[in-house]
Design a protein around this motif. Structure first.
Motif, PDB file in Angstrom:
ATOM      1  N   MET A   1     -58.388 -13.242 -14.992  1.00 57.88           N
ATOM      2  CA  MET A   1     -56.720 -14.232 -14.418  1.00 57.88           C
ATOM      3  C   MET A   1     -56.744 -14.528 -12.774  1.00 57.88           C
ATOM      4  N   MET A   2     -57.034 -13.759 -12.307  1.00 62.05           N
ATOM      5  CA  MET A   2     -57.133 -13.951 -10.566  1.00 62.05           C
ATOM      6  C   MET A   2     -57.938 -15.545 -10.256  1.00 62.05           C
ATOM      7  N   GLU A   3     -59.202 -15.041 -10.893  1.00 62.56           N
ATOM      8  CA  GLU A   3     -60.718 -15.703 -11.073  1.00 62.56           C
ATOM      9  C   GLU A   3     -60.051 -17.224 -11.036  1.00 62.56           C
ATOM     10  N   LEU A   4     -59.324 -17.327 -12.042  1.00 67.04           N
ATOM     11  CA  LEU A   4     -58.420 -19.100 -12.780  1.00 67.04           C
ATOM     12  C   LEU A   4     -57.312 -19.703 -11.855  1.00 67.04           C
ATOM     13  N   CYS A   5     -56.942 -18.624 -10.989  1.00 68.94           N
ATOM     14  CA  CYS A   5     -55.636 -18.562  -9.849  1.00 68.94           C
ATOM     15  C   CYS A   5     -56.688 -19.575  -8.648  1.00 68.94           C
ATOM     16  N   LEU A   6     -57.792 -18.681  -8.795  1.00 67.45           N
ATOM     17  CA  LEU A   6     -57.901 -19.697  -6.983  1.00 67.45           C
ATOM     18  C   LEU A   6     -58.225 -20.408  -7.652  1.00 67.45           C
ATOM     19  N   HIS A   7     -59.358 -20.708  -8.746  1.00 65.58           N
ATOM     20  CA  HIS A   7     -59.962 -22.187  -9.238  1.00 65.58           C
ATOM     21  C   HIS A   7     -59.084 -23.051  -9.445  1.00 65.58           C
ATOM     22  N   GLU A   8     -58.100 -23.035 -10.011  1.00 63.18           N
ATOM     23  CA  GLU A   8     -56.956 -24.086  -9.625  1.00 63.18           C
ATOM     24  C   GLU A   8     -56.407 -24.075  -8.148  1.00 63.18           C
ATOM     25  N   ALA A   9     -56.944 -22.863  -7.113  1.00 62.74           N
ATOM     26  CA  ALA A   9     -55.433 -23.750  -6.244  1.00 62.74           C
ATOM     27  C   ALA A   9     -56.604 -24.231  -5.078  1.00 62.74           C
ATOM     28  N   LEU A  10     -58.050 -24.289  -6.091  1.00 60.51           N
ATOM     29  CA  LEU A  10     -59.042 -25.134  -4.900  1.00 60.51           C
ATOM     30  C   LEU A  10     -59.265 -26.516  -4.697  1.00 60.51           C
ATOM     31  N   LYS A  11     -58.325 -27.328  -6.020  1.00 62.01           N
ATOM     32  CA  LYS A  11     -57.878 -27.772  -6.406  1.00 62.01           C
ATOM     33  C   LYS A  11     -56.562 -28.868  -5.217  1.00 62.01           C
ATOM     34  N   LEU A  12     -56.094 -27.626  -3.933  1.00 61.42           N
ATOM     35  CA  LEU A  12     -54.456 -27.959  -3.603  1.00 61.42           C
ATOM     36  C   LEU A  12     -55.013 -27.966  -2.273  1.00 61.42           C
ATOM     37  N   ASN A  13     -54.579 -28.488  -1.233  1.00 59.31           N
ATOM     38  CA  ASN A  13     -54.212 -28.911  -0.281  1.00 59.31           C
ATOM     39  C   ASN A  13     -53.714 -27.673   0.734  1.00 59.31           C
ATOM     40  N   ASP A  14     -54.311 -27.121   0.435  1.00 55.61           N
ATOM     41  CA  ASP A  14     -53.297 -25.635   0.306  1.00 55.61           C
ATOM     42  C   ASP A  14     -54.475 -24.809   0.183  1.00 55.61           C
ATOM     43  N   CYS A  15     -53.680 -23.617   1.344  1.00 56.40           N
ATOM     44  CA  CYS A  15     -54.522 -21.805   1.303  1.00 56.40           C
ATOM     45  C   CYS A  15     -54.834 -21.074  -0.266  1.00 56.40           C
ATOM     46  N   PRO A  16     -55.648 -21.186  -1.004  1.00 59.49           N
ATOM     47  CA  PRO A  16     -55.949 -20.428  -1.795  1.00 59.49           C
ATOM     48  C   PRO A  16     -55.641 -18.998  -2.385  1.00 59.49           C
ATOM     49  N   VAL A  17     -55.252 -18.093  -0.903  1.00 59.36           N
ATOM     50  CA  VAL A  17     -54.919 -16.775  -1.600  1.00 59.36           C
ATOM     51  C   VAL A  17     -53.825 -16.971  -1.032  1.00 59.36           C
ATOM     52  N   CYS A  18     -52.468 -17.611  -0.654  1.00 54.68           N
ATOM     53  CA  CYS A  18     -51.333 -17.989   0.150  1.00 54.68           C
ATOM     54  C   CYS A  18     -51.108 -18.450  -1.234  1.00 54.68           C
ATOM     55  N   HIS A  19     -51.662 -18.983  -2.211  1.00 55.00           N
ATOM     56  CA  HIS A  19     -50.582 -20.371  -3.301  1.00 55.00           C
ATOM     57  C   HIS A  19     -50.969 -18.684  -4.554  1.00 55.00           C
ATOM     58  N   CYS A  20     -52.433 -18.522  -4.957  1.00 58.71           N
ATOM     59  CA  CYS A  20     -52.618 -17.327  -4.983  1.00 58.71           C
ATOM     60  C   CYS A  20     -51.579 -15.724  -5.424  1.00 58.71           C
ATOM     61  N   ILE A  21     -51.226 -15.520  -4.286  1.00 59.47           N
ATOM     62  CA  ILE A  21     -49.890 -15.222  -3.830  1.00 59.47           C
ATOM     63  C   ILE A  21     -48.650 -15.197  -4.336  1.00 59.47           C
ATOM     64  N   LYS A  22     -48.359 -16.616  -4.455  1.00 58.51           N
ATOM     65  CA  LYS A  22     -47.008 -16.931  -4.715  1.00 58.51           C
ATOM     66  C   LYS A  22     -47.232 -16.787  -6.230  1.00 58.51           C
ATOM     67  N   LYS A  23     -47.991 -17.019  -6.683  1.00 57.40           N
ATOM     68  CA  LYS A  23     -48.053 -17.437  -8.222  1.00 57.40           C
ATOM     69  C   LYS A  23     -48.246 -16.425  -9.052  1.00 57.40           C
ATOM     70  N   GLU A  24     -48.689 -15.759  -8.501  1.00 58.23           N
ATOM     71  CA  GLU A  24     -48.954 -14.295  -9.034  1.00 58.23           C
ATOM     72  C   GLU A  24     -47.538 -12.901  -8.868  1.00 58.23           C
ATOM     73  N   PHE A  25     -47.287 -13.348  -7.486  1.00 65.09           N
ATOM     74  CA  PHE A  25     -46.074 -12.293  -7.482  1.00 65.09           C
ATOM     75  C   PHE A  25     -44.699 -12.894  -8.192  1.00 65.09           C
ATOM     76  N   ASP A  26     -44.424 -14.507  -8.164  1.00 63.51           N
ATOM     77  CA  ASP A  26     -43.633 -14.968  -9.102  1.00 63.51           C
ATOM     78  C   ASP A  26     -43.558 -14.400 -10.461  1.00 63.51           C
ATOM     79  N   GLU A  27     -45.140 -14.064 -11.414  1.00 67.08           N
ATOM     80  CA  GLU A  27     -44.837 -13.672 -13.075  1.00 67.08           C
ATOM     81  C   GLU A  27     -44.518 -12.259 -12.707  1.00 67.08           C
ATOM     82  N   TYR A  28     -44.642 -11.679 -11.754  1.00 60.81           N
ATOM     83  CA  TYR A  28     -44.298 -10.332 -11.164  1.00 60.81           C
ATOM     84  C   TYR A  28     -43.057 -10.004 -11.547  1.00 60.81           C
ATOM     85  N   MET A  29     -42.906 -11.014 -10.418  1.00 63.34           N
ATOM     86  CA  MET A  29     -41.550 -11.035 -10.729  1.00 63.34           C
ATOM     87  C   MET A  29     -40.409 -11.468 -12.182  1.00 63.34           C
ATOM     88  N   LYS A  30     -41.098 -12.510 -12.858  1.00 63.26           N
ATOM     89  CA  LYS A  30     -40.467 -12.461 -14.300  1.00 63.26           C
ATOM     90  C   LYS A  30     -40.365 -11.764 -14.963  1.00 63.26           C
TER      91      LYS A  30
END
Ligand SMILES: [Zn+2]
Ligand SMILES: [Zn+2]
Length: 197
Positions: A1-30
């Motif tokens: 799950m996290m690995e997939l998120c990071l690989h996706e994040a590596l396609k963006l002009n952003d911090c990959p860790v920040c991106h995954c925290i946001k994405k996974e935390f949104d899932e947690y809140m859902k």
């Protein structure tokens, strides 16, 4: 799950860790909004952590009356626990927001996974050739965890390159303010600087 998120994040002009925290935390809140809010173990962990910070309070407010279930569980435990000032003093040492703790847990996991990715030659080359770049906090925390010193060196160099480019962009901005200057104003240099932080 996290690995997939990071690989996706590596396609963006952003911090990959920040991106995954946001994405996974949104899932947690859902999940929290669907069933976590009335799950006894979750309610107990909110009570035990201590409090809810302002940032997470404002996210929770959107849930409306569902939160009555959560607090119906939590508040009587507090009433029971608040026997005397002495019993409260003990709580001062471990005062945390449960939702901040959840973000921290995700952060640690993402950093661990990122370290695994860049420890391989292929993974490191994906990171180096991507537009992704760690923010300062996650650069420091990743380098602290990385056992592979050449990967640490490479990641640091990528950050420093972006740092130098941003310093140049800021210089160009201030030069362009001179009324003699023909240079076009780049008002957005600070946005790159924010990404580094
Ligand atoms: Zn970051
Ligand atoms: Zn919080």
């Amino acid at each position: 799950m996290m690995e997939l998120c990071l690989h996706e994040a590596l396609k963006l002009n952003d911090c990959p860790v920040c991106h995954c925290i946001k994405k996974e935390f949104d899932e947690y809140m859902k999940w929290f909004k669907i069933e976590g809010y009335k799950e006894p173990s979750v309610c107990k962990s909110i009570q035990e952590a201590g409090y809810i910070c302002d940032r997470h309070k404002s996210i929770l407010k959107d849930m409306g009356e569902y939160l009555n279930n959560t607090f119906d569980f939590i508040l009587p435990i507090d009433l029971e626990a608040f026997k005397s000032p002495k019993s409260i003093k003990k709580m001062a040492k471990h005062l945390m927001c449960k939702f901040c703790l959840e973000e921290e847990r995700i952060e640690k996991l993402s950093i661990m996974q990122l370290c695994k990715i860049v420890a391989s030659k292929k993974g490191l080359s994906i990171y180096m050739n991507s537009s992704a770049n760690l923010c300062k906090r996650h650069l420091i925390l990743t380098i602290d965890q990385l056992k592979d010193s050449s990967a640490a060196e490479a990641i640091l160099n990528k950050y420093k390159k972006r740092l130098s480019q941003t310093i140049e962009a800021l210089e160009a901005y201030f030069n362009s303010l001179d009324y003699n200057s023909a240079e076009k104003k780049n008002k957005r240099a600070f946005q790159e600087a924010l990404k580094l932080y």
